[in-house]
Scaffold this active site. Structure first.
Site, short mmCIF file in Angstrom:
data_model
loop_
_atom_site.label_atom_id
_atom_site.label_comp_id
_atom_site.label_asym_id
_atom_site.label_seq_id
_atom_site.Cartn_x
_atom_site.Cartn_y
_atom_site.Cartn_z
N GLU A 4 3.71 15.43 45.26
CA GLU A 4 2.67 14.66 45.32
C GLU A 4 1.67 14.98 43.97
O GLU A 4 1.66 16.19 43.44
CB GLU A 4 1.81 14.68 46.76
CG GLU A 4 2.22 13.94 47.79
CD GLU A 4 1.39 14.31 48.78
OE1 GLU A 4 0.04 14.46 49.06
OE2 GLU A 4 1.83 14.91 49.75
N GLN A 43 -12.38 28.31 30.75
CA GLN A 43 -12.00 28.86 31.82
C GLN A 43 -10.52 28.77 32.38
O GLN A 43 -10.05 29.93 32.97
CB GLN A 43 -12.80 28.02 33.30
CG GLN A 43 -14.42 28.45 33.05
CD GLN A 43 -14.93 29.78 33.07
OE1 GLN A 43 -14.25 30.38 34.09
NE2 GLN A 43 -15.60 29.89 32.11
N ASP A 68 -0.61 16.09 41.48
CA ASP A 68 -1.79 16.94 41.55
C ASP A 68 -1.99 17.72 42.85
O ASP A 68 -3.08 18.11 43.10
CB ASP A 68 -3.02 16.49 40.96
CG ASP A 68 -2.93 16.25 39.29
OD1 ASP A 68 -2.14 16.82 38.70
OD2 ASP A 68 -3.60 15.07 39.12
N HIS A 72 -4.81 22.18 36.47
CA HIS A 72 -5.46 20.74 36.58
C HIS A 72 -6.87 20.93 36.45
O HIS A 72 -7.58 21.90 36.99
CB HIS A 72 -5.13 20.16 37.87
CG HIS A 72 -5.90 18.78 38.11
ND1 HIS A 72 -5.08 17.54 37.23
CD2 HIS A 72 -6.70 18.33 38.70
CE1 HIS A 72 -6.20 16.61 37.67
NE2 HIS A 72 -7.01 16.98 38.29
N GLY A 95 -1.86 22.34 23.79
CA GLY A 95 -1.12 23.59 23.92
C GLY A 95 -2.10 24.71 23.89
O GLY A 95 -1.86 25.86 23.61
C1 GAR Z 1 -5.84 20.98 30.43
O1 GAR Z 1 -6.96 20.69 30.33
C2 GAR Z 1 -5.03 20.84 31.71
O2 GAR Z 1 -5.87 21.24 32.57
C3 GAR Z 1 -4.66 19.32 31.64
O3 GAR Z 1 -4.24 18.83 30.47
C4 GAR Z 1 -5.16 20.05 29.45
C5 GAR Z 1 -4.17 20.45 28.47
O4 GAR Z 1 -4.73 21.21 27.48
N1 GAR Z 1 -3.71 18.92 32.76
C6 GAR Z 1 -3.64 17.91 33.38
O5 GAR Z 1 -4.50 17.13 33.48
C7 GAR Z 1 -2.74 17.73 34.46
N2 GAR Z 1 -2.89 16.90 35.67
P1 GAR Z 1 -4.08 21.94 26.57
O6 GAR Z 1 -2.81 20.91 25.85
O7 GAR Z 1 -4.93 22.40 25.46
O8 GAR Z 1 -3.55 23.17 27.24
#
Ligand code: GAR
Length: 223
Positions: A146, A176, A148, A112, A15
């Protein structure tokens, strides 16, 4: 100024993106209010982040449901009890059923860790390294059915260095993401970002090539 956007955030883990959104709301960089954070895993660290911020934190365990559709329907009912204008996927690691995605058409965001449409799916950092890419990034997009996919809103771009590994890339991409996700959410909150016929518009102009956050500057090309 429209009234603050009501947001529900879905998570599965750490999170850190949720935290960035919480912080951006606190500092008035996002004109919104998080009504609830929902996780499909009870041990998600993000739930504690929500509680610390005084936000409703809910768990809906997908293992308690016999099918994807029945879980998604229960999730939808829980989300809708908070009546959000925007649902934000922030590391919510579930494939969503078509009915769920259709229900939130135009008000469901995902982030993503790749320069979509490249590197959909998992393990993006290692796959970028294996492919010898010079650049990597993260993308915010509206969600369609679909994986992503869906209209791109905003991307962050970083250079891949010769000494990078999957961990260093993940760390820099996260930094970022914490900038561009609140930025995109605020565009939506302020009504600058809209969605029509499965396409994203910024200031009423079709986003043909998504704006890119690069070297601490927003590059708007082909809108
Ligand atoms: C993030 O890097 C997000 O881009 C990725 O999960 C991570 C969550 O980090 N999401 C995906 O891969 C979705 N396809 P967080 O829990 O620290 O926010």
């Amino acid at each position: 100024m429209p009234s603050a956007l009501d947001i529900v955030v879905l998570i599965s883990g750490n999170g850190s993106n949720l935290q960035a959104i919480i912080d951006a709301i606190k500092t008035h960089q996002v004109h919104g209010s998080i009504r609830a954070v929902i996780s499909n895993r009870a041990d998600a660290k993000g739930l504690q982040r929500a509680r610390n911020a005084g936000i409703n934190a809910e768990t809906l365990n997908h293992k308690d449901y016999s099918s994807r559709e029945s879980f998604d329907l229960a999730l939808q009912q829980l989300i809708d009890s908070y009546n959000p204008g925007l649902v934000v996927l922030a590391g919510f690691m579930r494939i969503l059923s078509d009915d769920f995605v259709d229900h939130y058409d135009g008000r469901l965001f995902n982030i993503h860790p790749s320069l979509l449409p490249e590197f959909k799916g998992l393990n993006t950092h290692q796959r970028v390294l294996d492919a010898n890419c010079a650049e990597h990034g993260a993308s915010v997009h509206f969600v369609n059915s679909e994986l992503d996919s869906g209209a791109l809103v905003l991307q962050a771009v970083i250079k891949v260095n010769s000494n990078d590994n999957a961990e260093t890339l993940a760390q820099r991409i996260h930094q970022q993401e914490h900038i561009i996700y609140p930025m995109a959410i605020n565009w939506f909150a302020e009504g600058r970002l809209t969605y029509k016929n499965s396409q994203a518009l910024l200031d009423n102009k079709l986003i043909a090539a998504p704006p890119q956050w690069k070297n601490k500057t927003l590059h708007i090309q082909d809108i």
